[in-house]
Design a protein around this motif. Structure first.
Motif, PDB file in Angstrom:
ATOM      1  N   ALA A 125      25.587  46.510  33.585  1.00 24.86           N
ATOM      2  CA  ALA A 125      26.088  45.163  34.149  1.00 24.86           C
ATOM      3  C   ALA A 125      26.286  44.237  33.380  1.00 24.86           C
ATOM      4  CB  ALA A 125      25.225  44.755  35.161  1.00 24.86           C
ATOM      5  N   LEU A 126      25.664  43.717  32.441  1.00 27.25           N
ATOM      6  CA  LEU A 126      26.425  42.317  32.024  1.00 27.25           C
ATOM      7  C   LEU A 126      27.293  42.599  31.244  1.00 27.25           C
ATOM      8  CD1 LEU A 126      23.424  40.435  31.266  1.00 27.25           C
ATOM      9  CD2 LEU A 126      25.986  39.687  32.035  1.00 27.25           C
ATOM     10  N   THR A 127      27.590  44.502  30.098  1.00 28.02           N
ATOM     11  CA  THR A 127      28.595  44.413  29.177  1.00 28.02           C
ATOM     12  C   THR A 127      30.010  45.229  30.067  1.00 28.02           C
ATOM     13  OG1 THR A 127      26.299  45.966  28.120  1.00 28.02           O
ATOM     14  CG2 THR A 127      28.649  46.935  27.745  1.00 28.02           C
ATOM     15  N   ASP A 128      30.048  45.952  31.296  1.00 30.91           N
ATOM     16  CA  ASP A 128      30.534  45.897  31.709  1.00 30.91           C
ATOM     17  C   ASP A 128      31.522  45.180  31.997  1.00 30.91           C
ATOM     18  OD1 ASP A 128      30.118  48.255  32.352  1.00 30.91           O
ATOM     19  OD2 ASP A 128      29.341  48.413  34.184  1.00 30.91           O
ATOM     20  N   VAL A 129      30.577  43.807  32.300  1.00 32.42           N
ATOM     21  CA  VAL A 129      31.970  42.458  32.908  1.00 32.42           C
ATOM     22  C   VAL A 129      32.640  41.899  31.636  1.00 32.42           C
ATOM     23  CG1 VAL A 129      30.955  41.976  34.991  1.00 32.42           C
ATOM     24  CG2 VAL A 129      30.057  41.235  32.743  1.00 32.42           C
ATOM     25  N   ARG A 161      27.859  48.655  48.068  1.00 29.54           N
ATOM     26  CA  ARG A 161      29.044  49.432  49.346  1.00 29.54           C
ATOM     27  C   ARG A 161      30.243  48.485  48.801  1.00 29.54           C
ATOM     28  NH1 ARG A 161      29.762  53.404  49.702  1.00 29.54           N
ATOM     29  NH2 ARG A 161      30.234  54.474  51.827  1.00 29.54           N
ATOM     30  N   LEU A 162      29.597  47.498  48.703  1.00 24.98           N
ATOM     31  CA  LEU A 162      30.706  46.032  49.426  1.00 24.98           C
ATOM     32  C   LEU A 162      30.042  44.586  48.793  1.00 24.98           C
ATOM     33  CD1 LEU A 162      32.199  45.118  51.540  1.00 24.98           C
ATOM     34  CD2 LEU A 162      31.340  44.622  52.956  1.00 24.98           C
ATOM     35  N   LEU A 163      31.492  44.669  47.541  1.00 26.66           N
ATOM     36  CA  LEU A 163      31.644  42.921  46.986  1.00 26.66           C
ATOM     37  C   LEU A 163      32.187  41.876  48.409  1.00 26.66           C
ATOM     38  CD1 LEU A 163      30.705  41.437  44.709  1.00 26.66           C
ATOM     39  CD2 LEU A 163      32.755  42.556  44.057  1.00 26.66           C
ATOM     40  N   LEU A 164      31.691  40.954  48.536  1.00 26.66           N
ATOM     41  CA  LEU A 164      32.024  39.930  49.687  1.00 26.66           C
ATOM     42  C   LEU A 164      32.215  38.734  48.929  1.00 26.66           C
ATOM     43  CD1 LEU A 164      30.201  40.152  52.562  1.00 26.66           C
ATOM     44  CD2 LEU A 164      32.362  40.693  52.210  1.00 26.66           C
ATOM     45  N   ALA A 165      33.927  38.391  48.627  1.00 28.27           N
ATOM     46  CA  ALA A 165      33.979  37.255  47.097  1.00 28.27           C
ATOM     47  C   ALA A 165      34.438  36.092  48.278  1.00 28.27           C
ATOM     48  CB  ALA A 165      34.956  37.264  46.555  1.00 28.27           C
ATOM     49  N   ASP A 166      33.424  34.541  47.668  1.00 28.19           N
ATOM     50  CA  ASP A 166      33.863  33.485  48.448  1.00 28.19           C
ATOM     51  C   ASP A 166      34.926  32.746  47.679  1.00 28.19           C
ATOM     52  OD1 ASP A 166      34.385  31.707  50.400  1.00 28.19           O
ATOM     53  OD2 ASP A 166      32.905  31.544  51.081  1.00 28.19           O
ATOM     54  N   GLU A 167      35.942  32.782  47.710  1.00 29.89           N
ATOM     55  CA  GLU A 167      37.706  31.776  46.699  1.00 29.89           C
ATOM     56  C   GLU A 167      36.516  32.174  44.804  1.00 29.89           C
ATOM     57  OE1 GLU A 167      39.320  29.178  46.774  1.00 29.89           O
ATOM     58  OE2 GLU A 167      39.304  29.490  48.879  1.00 29.89           O
ATOM     59  N   LEU A 183      38.926  42.112  36.900  1.00 29.07           N
ATOM     60  CA  LEU A 183      37.763  42.443  36.950  1.00 29.07           C
ATOM     61  C   LEU A 183      37.720  43.240  38.022  1.00 29.07           C
ATOM     62  CD1 LEU A 183      35.606  43.372  35.794  1.00 29.07           C
ATOM     63  CD2 LEU A 183      34.981  40.421  35.929  1.00 29.07           C
ATOM     64  N   LEU A 184      37.819  42.510  39.496  1.00 30.47           N
ATOM     65  CA  LEU A 184      37.467  42.545  40.399  1.00 30.47           C
ATOM     66  C   LEU A 184      38.455  44.278  40.899  1.00 30.47           C
ATOM     67  CD1 LEU A 184      37.408  39.144  42.313  1.00 30.47           C
ATOM     68  CD2 LEU A 184      35.735  40.799  41.777  1.00 30.47           C
ATOM     69  N   GLU A 185      40.249  44.049  40.352  1.00 31.62           N
ATOM     70  CA  GLU A 185      40.162  45.289  40.365  1.00 31.62           C
ATOM     71  C   GLU A 185      39.992  46.946  40.079  1.00 31.62           C
ATOM     72  OE1 GLU A 185      44.627  43.495  41.423  1.00 31.62           O
ATOM     73  OE2 GLU A 185      43.954  43.954  38.340  1.00 31.62           O
ATOM     74  N   ASP A 186      39.363  46.429  38.674  1.00 34.56           N
ATOM     75  CA  ASP A 186      38.420  47.299  37.910  1.00 34.56           C
ATOM     76  C   ASP A 186      37.854  47.903  38.563  1.00 34.56           C
ATOM     77  OD1 ASP A 186      40.333  47.419  35.731  1.00 34.56           O
ATOM     78  OD2 ASP A 186      38.885  45.843  34.642  1.00 34.56           O
ATOM     79  N   ILE A 187      36.625  47.090  39.472  1.00 36.69           N
ATOM     80  CA  ILE A 187      35.689  46.893  40.257  1.00 36.69           C
ATOM     81  C   ILE A 187      35.653  47.972  41.521  1.00 36.69           C
ATOM     82  CG2 ILE A 187      34.172  46.275  41.709  1.00 36.69           C
ATOM     83  CD1 ILE A 187      33.559  43.870  39.520  1.00 36.69           C
ATOM     84  N   ASN A 188      37.215  47.804  42.022  1.00 34.24           N
ATOM     85  CA  ASN A 188      37.785  48.436  43.137  1.00 34.24           C
ATOM     86  C   ASN A 188      38.205  49.430  42.614  1.00 34.24           C
ATOM     87  OD1 ASN A 188      40.451  48.289  45.172  1.00 34.24           O
ATOM     88  ND2 ASN A 188      38.471  48.374  46.286  1.00 34.24           N
ATOM     89  N   ALA A 189      38.638  49.798  41.709  1.00 32.49           N
ATOM     90  CA  ALA A 189      39.127  51.678  41.405  1.00 32.49           C
ATOM     91  C   ALA A 189      38.248  51.861  41.873  1.00 32.49           C
ATOM     92  CB  ALA A 189      40.489  51.158  39.889  1.00 32.49           C
ATOM     93  N   ARG A 190      36.540  51.779  40.784  1.00 32.27           N
ATOM     94  CA  ARG A 190      36.115  52.523  40.370  1.00 32.27           C
ATOM     95  C   ARG A 190      34.994  52.773  41.488  1.00 32.27           C
ATOM     96  NH1 ARG A 190      33.042  49.155  36.595  1.00 32.27           N
ATOM     97  NH2 ARG A 190      34.681  47.887  35.435  1.00 32.27           N
TER      98      ARG A 190
END
Ligand code: ADP
Ligand code: ADP
Length: 230
Positions: A125-129, A161-167, A183-190
């Protein structure tokens, strides 16, 4: 992935009743990236906290990834939350006394995973970000953007399954905000479904879908509809 129908939330204190959500209907499909916008006090955080099983709702129905949430006891709710949902917050919410490795470890320990699996997930996870070389660093030693990346790693290590992001970009300058958004777009694309509350119109415009919450009710903003109705 997320199906809320007629969801209301009333906060009651001795003197006042606040209708934070009023018959909110919202469906988020698997794989979507939804940006939620709306004025301050309109119910965005309340919606996200209910979606994330951090708060209960007063009436209505909520089905999360096929599970009807109503009637679950606290234990079942926190199990479901831990298995299915990752959170990121404006203020990162990292624990200052723990290095990044140990911060990402917290929710995995909570799930009772063995040490070898935890280590493998944390390192991935840390490497991925992009923080593979900072695992022993403490939050205060990192920039805001790096801290938010670490918080994203913590959210992703459990394979939600679901990532919730508040601001998630609210405390970042615009360049760091854009890189967190990428980064969030990459995560969504995966394949991870993302729901993000934001005040940043430029970032919201990059999401696949925009939902506007006003007075505790949600409506879809179609691209260009503001212009069309003007
Ligand atoms: P944001 O809009 O950045 O998510 P908050 O969720 O912190 O901000 O607060 C949004 C609104 O909810 C504010 O008007 C705040 O005063 C109110 N609020 C948050 N928590 C409480 C609480 N525990 N009691 C009363 N009002 C609250
Ligand atoms: P937003 O995130 O859109 O700013 P919130 O969901 O934080 O809005 O708040 C919606 C409404 O509910 C506001 O009027 C806020 O003051 C109220 N509210 C939020 N949390 C609480 C709480 N814990 N107790 C009482 N009122 C709250």
């Amino acid at each position: 992935m997320l199906n809320m129908q007629d969801v209301s939330k009333i906060y009651r204190t001795e003197l006042v009743e606040t209708h934070a959500l009023r018959a909110l209907d919202l469906v988020v499909k698997e794989g979507e990236f939804v940006a939620v916008t709306g004025p301050s006090g309109s119910g965005k955080t309340t919606f996200l906290n209910i979606a994330g099983l951090l708060e209960e709702f007063t009436s209505g129905s909520y089905v999360l990834d096929g599970v009807d949430v109503k009637g679950l006891d606290d234990n079942a709710r926190s199990k479901l939350r831990n298995r299915k949902i990752g959170f990121i917050f404006q203020s990162f919410n990292l624990i200052p006394d723990l290095n990044l490795f140990d911060n990402v470890d917290v929710p995995l320990r909570y799930r009772g995973m063995g040490a070898a699996e935890r280590r493998q997930r944390i390192e991935k996870a840390l490497t991925d970000v992009g923080l593979g070389s900072r695992m022993k660093h403490y939050p205060a030693e990192l920039s805001g953007g790096q801290q938010q990346r670490a918080a994203i790693a913590r959210a992703l290590a459990g394979d939600p399954r679901l990532l919730l992001a508040d601001e998630p970009t609210g405390n970042l300058d615009s360049q760091m905000a854009r890189s967190v958004m990428e980064l969030l777009e990459d995560i969504n694309a995966r394949g991870t479904t993302i729901v993000m509350v934001t005040h940043d119109a430029e970032l919201a415009a990059r999401a696949q879908r925009n939902v506007h919450i006003v007075d505790g009710m949600a409506t879809d903003l179609q691209r260009g509809s503001v212009l069309a109705s003007a």
